[in-house]
Design an enzyme around this catalytic site. Structure first.
Site, PDB file in Angstrom:
ATOM      1  N   GLU A   3      -1.147  -1.561  -9.813  1.00 59.06           N
ATOM      2  CA  GLU A   3      -1.342  -3.043  -9.040  1.00 59.06           C
ATOM      3  C   GLU A   3       0.160  -3.774  -9.412  1.00 59.06           C
ATOM      4  O   GLU A   3       0.641  -4.468  -8.441  1.00 59.06           O
ATOM      5  CB  GLU A   3      -2.311  -3.590  -9.279  1.00 59.06           C
ATOM      6  CG  GLU A   3      -3.598  -2.939  -8.758  1.00 59.06           C
ATOM      7  CD  GLU A   3      -3.376  -2.398  -7.266  1.00 59.06           C
ATOM      8  OE1 GLU A   3      -2.697  -3.044  -6.501  1.00 59.06           O
ATOM      9  OE2 GLU A   3      -4.520  -1.856  -6.982  1.00 59.06           O
TER      10      GLU A   3
ATOM     11  N   GLU B 103       1.026  -1.150   0.032  1.00 55.45           N
ATOM     12  CA  GLU B 103      -0.134   0.032  -0.160  1.00 55.45           C
ATOM     13  C   GLU B 103       0.797   1.269  -0.142  1.00 55.45           C
ATOM     14  O   GLU B 103       0.401   2.319  -0.627  1.00 55.45           O
ATOM     15  CB  GLU B 103      -0.968  -0.054   0.966  1.00 55.45           C
ATOM     16  CG  GLU B 103      -1.804  -1.307   1.226  1.00 55.45           C
ATOM     17  CD  GLU B 103      -2.684  -1.312  -0.011  1.00 55.45           C
ATOM     18  OE1 GLU B 103      -2.868  -0.596  -0.567  1.00 55.45           O
ATOM     19  OE2 GLU B 103      -3.057  -2.650  -0.176  1.00 55.45           O
TER      20      GLU B 103
END
Length: 761
Positions: free
Chosen positions: A510, A488
């Site tokens: 991602e 994150e």
């Protein structure tokens, strides 16, 4: 153009309706109240608009059928919209400093704070009763298709009023100090000047936005008309035909719905009601009317009133201190951002959270002054207060951080607080300057559907990553928590400060975050090279098994990294588009974009060496931060770094130069670096030919001698280079072509000479 299919609940594509090619929201000011009893958020949002130049007069292509019509200023309870008098502007602005009574002070000494992406989750439902519970009116019919239409992305909101904001009082105050606020349309000129205030005066700029947002609605009798359909809110002003004539400041009064798709009302692990933006695939359009396409980058300020026992966490650059809301049982929280970002990155969480406290082991240095060396790379983004230009930010390994959660999880969450500074320092070592000045981590309710979600200044973390054992039982128990936090945190660079211009290309964020997660976590653990390699190989094996399983058990259409193929990044004339498969529930839980992207990057790293690849990441971030990109840009840059880091062959250089010839612009520094790195003028004729084409296309005058040498000594390949010199209509290049022809005219083959003479003479 959007068709009926785009408005069908059964389609899995998400429409982005906002006409961002016509007009852009540059700043939002939200004034919201959180009502826990009714499970709604009510209030207003003020939009500050800037028309795009050279555009059409209407957005009829974006207005779908089946719309329900309402009149601006409808009969719903107007208390939903809280517009404050000008003399109370000091209330709730502590995060921006005290508001002064004289505008000259607001244009005084400059200050600076630093300054983005949310993941996807689930769509809320909308019952037929809710759909029909909107007042209808025929006022929309009084407008015409010739009137300009502002189209905003909107869903599951009850809009009660849309009005033009009269900023005359604010502009008059400024005009009394500054004589340059004058125009045929002084309000439009004032807003345009306000939008254009440079970043060195960002604090004063935001204060003026606040002043304007609290002004009264226009009293000239010309109301705004609006209608709302399933996916959008459309606003018109009768008789206004162009974006340039459209009001520059609008106030929209509205209320969310308990089942709205952008926010989730639920109970935390202490069985207390809370609400948060859960990362819905419809993004924030059910929280406030906005422009959803990523290209609509804006700043914002939000004032949120919540019960005094609650904590409000949001995307915002400063840790806010709440103030009392008069004699009400509410507190006022203010957050703001100065980096323009897509509206989808706005994040909110309100609940009975408590801050985690723990003793942090000493010895971790929070600064590293070796990072303060100026590497000469300039920012390429628009004007905003950028941390990448700050010397102190370069040395800040660990930014200020906090961890929040429900009472029952505070002890387990101490592990998060213990790991967080290590992960932040490791990320700084790998990627450089932290894009954002602070970070909050919230342990979200058990129903949160992913392990984590990154937003500017805040990370939502699932309770599933918390270690069930004691903190003293070894680092292995913290592996899931540490690696997830590193993933994150990596999104601060890849996904937030650098975002995808087309949401279908989620692998851009991602895939990179998954790859970097391993590198940052290994750095945080202080692993040896061998330990790092072993841990990386094991992770790769596990991911390969997961990817193989997904490829065998999912729709092929959902496995494609670029589902829009050659149309990636394209939109309609108005700027509207769709996000392919965004509403497909199967896609929500797939990891194919994470894993395919990861394995692509892992392969590339194996070709050039991991350290060289990390060096590339740092350079890429420095060049593209604050911008939106497509994968073509990233793959092209990766190809460049591979060539730069390898023993290059002639064919590789030819391919590189041909790819560069497809670029519309190249900086002089880039062209000079290519020449210096590869000694291009001394390569074989195929390479020299492409090099000369690049020199001509980008008018790199320092290498005109290389072009002359090529035309004189490689006549068999240089014929059409004469045409490129002439077609640019550059007098210096045309003179070069004529000079070269005069040098070789007696030696040149007759047929070739005739062709060249037709082009040159």
């Amino acid at each position: 153009m959007l068709t009926n299919l785009d408005l069908n609940r059964d389609t899995d594509d998400l429409p982005l309706r906002a006409n961002t090619n016509h007009i852009l929201v540059r700043h939002y000011v939200l004034d919201l109240t959180v009502n826990f009893d009714r499970k709604v958020i009510s209030g207003s949002v003020v939009l500050f608009l800037e028309p795009c130049s050279g555009l059409g007069t209407k957005a009829e292509d974006d207005i779908g059928p089946g719309a329900r019509t309402l009149e601006a200023g409808g009969s719903r309870d107007v208390s939903v919209c809280r517009s404050r008098d000008m003399d109370t502007v000091e209330d709730g602005t502590k995060g921006l400093g005290e508001t002064t009574t004289r505008m000259e002070k607001m244009f005084g000494a400059s200050e600076r704070d630093g300054a983005e992406f949310q993941a996807l989750s689930a769509v809320g439902s909308q019952t037929a009763a809710e759909t029909e519970n909107i007042q209808s009116s025929h006022s929309w019919e009084t407008t015409s298709d010739g009137d300009f239409t502002l189209v905003l992305d909107c869903c599951d909101l009850d809009v009660s009023k849309v009005e033009e904001v009269d900023v005359t009082s604010v502009s008059s105050m400024v005009a009394s100090e500054r004589s340059d606020v004058s125009s045929v349309n002084p309000q439009a000129a004032f807003i345009q000047n306000l939008i254009s205030v440079p970043s060195s005066r960002w604090r004063q700029k935001h204060q003026l936005f606040l002043l304007c947002s609290r002004a009264h609605g226009a009293q000239d009798g010309s109301s705004l008309h609006f209608q709302r359909d399933r996916w959008s809110l459309q606003v018109r002003k009768k008789g206004v035909a162009t974006p340039q004539e459209f009001p520059r400041a609008l106030r929209i009064c509205y209320e969310t719905r308990p089942t709205g798709g952008s926010v989730r009302w639920t109970k935390d692990q202490d069985n207390r009601v809370c609400v948060y933006t859960a990362g819905s695939p419809i993004n924030n359009r059910a929280l406030f009317p906005c422009q959803e396409p990523p290209v609509a980058m804006s700043t914002w300020h939000a004032t949120v009133r919540a019960p005094s026992e609650c904590v409000v966490l949001m995307s915002g650059e400063e840790q806010t201190v709440p103030t009392e809301d008069g004699d009400t049982p509410f507190l006022i929280w203010n957050y703001y951002v100065t980096m323009p970002m897509p509206a989808s990155t706005f994040t909110l969480a309100v609940g009975h959270w408590h801050q985690v406290t723990a003793e942090i082991p000493p010895g971790l240095s929070v600064t590293d002054y070796s990072g303060m060396v100026d590497d000469g790379i300039c920012c390429s983004h628009g004007d905003y207060p950028c941390r990448f230009t700050e010397q102190l930010a370069r040395s800040q390994r660990v930014i200020p951080h906090r961890v929040f959660g429900p009472v029952c999880l505070l002890q387990k969450a101490q592990g998060v607080l213990k790991l967080l500074p290590q992960c932040l320092a490791a990320a700084h070592t790998v990627l450089g300057v932290h894009p954002f000045p602070r970070l909050d981590v919230l342990i979200v309710p058990a129903g949160f559907s992913s392990l984590g979600m990154a937003s500017p200044h805040i990370i939502f973390l699932s309770q599933s990553v918390l270690y069930a054992g004691s903190l003293g039982s070894g680092e292995n128990g913290l592996s899931l928590c540490g690696s997830r936090m590193c993933h994150e945190i990596a999104h601060s660079w890849f996904g937030l400060v650098i975002g995808a211009r087309d949401w279908t290309e989620e692998w851009i964020s991602e895939g990179f975050a998954t790859y970097l997660e391993d590198i940052i976590w290994a750095q945080a653990q202080h692993l040896s090279l061998q330990e790092t390699a072993e841990q990386s190989d094991l992770k790769a094996l596990l991911r390969w098994r997961r990817l193989s399983d997904e490829l065998q058990n999912s729709e092929e259409a959902l496995q494609i990294l670029r589902p829009n193929m050659e149309n990636t990044g394209q939109a309609s004339e108005s700027g509207s588009s769709t996000v392919k498969h965004a509403l497909n529930p199967d896609k929500t839980f797939m990891q194919v974009h994470y894993l395919k992207g990861y394995f692509l990057l892992r392969f590339l790293a194996s070709q050039v060496g991991e350290q060289q690849f990390i060096d590339f990441f740092r350079l890429f971030v420095k060049k593209y931060h604050g911008q939106l990109i497509l994968s073509q840009v990233r793959l092209y840059t990766i190809n460049l770094i591979i060539v730069l880091s390898s023993q290059v062959m002639s064919d590789q250089l030819v391919m590189l130069l041909e790819l560069l010839l497809e670029e519309e612009e190249l900086s002089t520094a880039t062209v000079r670096a290519l020449q210096r790195t590869y000694n291009l003028q001394n390569q074989d004729a195929e390479v020299q030919h492409r090099w000369c084409e690049l020199v001509v296309k980008h008018a790199y005058t320092r290498a005109y001698r290389d072009v002359e040498h090529f035309l004189v000594h490689d006549q068999a390949m240089g014929v059409y280079l004469y045409g490129e010199l002439m077609v640019q209509e550059d007098p210096e290049q045309q003179a070069l072509a004529r000079r070269c022809l005069s040098l070789v005219t007696e030696q040149m083959d007759q047929s070739a000479r005739r062709v060249v003479e037709e082009m040159v003479l």
